[in-house]
Design a protein around this motif. Structure first.
Motif, PDB file in Angstrom:
ATOM      1  N   ARG A 183       2.053   5.190   1.553  1.00  0.00           N
ATOM      2  CA  ARG A 183       3.366   4.583   1.303  1.00  0.00           C
ATOM      3  C   ARG A 183       4.388   5.280   2.180  1.00  0.00           C
ATOM      4  N   MET A 239       2.104   0.852   2.992  1.00  0.00           N
ATOM      5  CA  MET A 239       2.909   0.121   2.013  1.00  0.00           C
ATOM      6  C   MET A 239       4.404   0.369   2.232  1.00  0.00           C
ATOM      7  N   PRO A 270       7.957   0.287   0.529  1.00  0.00           N
ATOM      8  CA  PRO A 270       8.586   0.215  -0.788  1.00  0.00           C
ATOM      9  C   PRO A 270      10.047  -0.224  -0.718  1.00  0.00           C
ATOM     10  N   LEU A 297       5.434  -3.293  -1.572  1.00  0.00           N
ATOM     11  CA  LEU A 297       5.643  -2.940  -2.968  1.00  0.00           C
ATOM     12  C   LEU A 297       6.899  -3.684  -3.432  1.00  0.00           C
ATOM     13  N   GLU A 303       9.575  -4.299  -5.761  1.00  0.00           N
ATOM     14  CA  GLU A 303      10.143  -3.508  -6.863  1.00  0.00           C
ATOM     15  C   GLU A 303      11.661  -3.615  -6.945  1.00  0.00           C
ATOM     16  N   HIS A 348       1.675  -5.373  -4.019  1.00  0.00           N
ATOM     17  CA  HIS A 348       1.719  -4.682  -5.316  1.00  0.00           C
ATOM     18  C   HIS A 348       3.102  -4.843  -5.929  1.00  0.00           C
ATOM     19  N   GLY A 389       5.785  -3.261  -8.316  1.00  0.00           N
ATOM     20  CA  GLY A 389       6.169  -2.011  -8.966  1.00  0.00           C
ATOM     21  C   GLY A 389       7.037  -2.276 -10.183  1.00  0.00           C
TER      22      GLY A 389
END
Length: 278
Positions: free
Chosen positions: A68, A93, A95, A120, A122, A143, A145
């Motif tokens: 990440r 990744m 974020p 990610l 989020e 993904h 979060g």
């Protein structure tokens, strides 16, 4: 099977993880802005570095490496150039992005001929812009979060997105775009957490999730002196999780919905308790 992600930059720990039914070792460089966003929260700031990648890569044979990076900023060109020049990374990744512009910059800077990019999701803005973002690159995995979404939305409890429609909205966009996705983290099967890890795992199956991060409860108090005990306990925990995953896949829709109702009641109970004790 659901992909399991284990966060560590410890070589001895990674060697143990590599023997088990865990798919990814997660090395975490994210620091920019995180301390300010998560101030006062029971979260962990990693001390990982890019140099950890090759240390870990040298001792593993079966597990892949997810790295990440930091959110996009003035540091990104230098950071991602260094990532491109580091061998042994399987997936990177991004974020805490909010717009398609940030994701576009990430894709332009990253050498996608060497590593697979992932995202990610989020932030609420990321969800609002997700349809456009997914057009930028044929991402193989995304993904979702829960921690930063929980903070941004100022909800009482991190698992509320499972029951308040937010996660359903995000998952529906990903499924409409035929994307594989994972959701948040999970604790040890058999623990007294609420909602129970069993119900959380059942919900992953119901939503057709294909990834989850193993929480701090799986790590225990790892040390070189206790590595044999750690290995035994981690192996047992992963076996239990995989066993319950297999069981979850035998449940029919009605059974999974009953599990959802149990999870919902637990989350409501926790939220009520939090609010009463404010």
């Amino acid at each position: 099977m659901i992909n399991l992600f284990y966060i560590t930059n410890n070589v001895l720990e990674a060697q143990i993880v590599d023997k088990l039914d865990i798919d990814w070792i997660f090395i975490d460089l994210e620091k920019v802005g995180k301390k300010d966003r998560q101030i006062g929260r029971n979260t962990v700031m990693s001390d990982h570095s890019l140099g950890d990648v090759q240390k870990i890569r040298r001792v593993i044979n079966n597990t892949r490496i997810l790295l990440r990076c930091n959110p996009i900023g003035i540091h990104s060109k230098k950071e991602i150039k260094a990532i491109n020049n580091t061998s042994g990374i399987d997936m990177v990744m991004l974020p805490f992005f909010k717009s398609d512009k940030e994701v576009e910059t990430f894709i332009e800077l990253l050498d996608t001929t060497k590593v697979e990019p992932t995202l990610l999701v989020e932030t609420t803005s990321a969800v609002e812009n997700l349809n456009d973002i997914l057009k930028l690159y044929p991402f193989k995995y995304i993904h979702i979060g829960l921690n930063d979404i929980h903070i941004e939305r100022n909800t009482s409890f991190m698992f509320e997105p499972f029951i308040d429609g937010f996660l359903d909205k995000t998952v529906s966009i990903l499924r409409k775009n035929n994307k594989k996705f994972g959701i948040g983290g999970i604790g040890k099967i058999g623990s007294d957490l609420l909602p129970t890890p069993e119900c959380i795992l059942n919900e992953h199956i119901r939503l057709k999730s294909s990834g989850v991060i193993l929480s701090r409860s799986f790590k225990g108090n790892f040390s070189e002196e206790s590595k044999e005990i750690f290995e035994t306990e981690l192996k047992q925990s992963v076996v239990k999780l995989r066993r319950h995953e297999k069981f979850s896949k035998t449940l029919n829709e009605n059974q999974l919905l009953k599990s959802y109702d149990l999870m919902k009641n637990d989350i409501i109970k926790v939220v009520k308790n939090i609010n009463e004790n404010k």
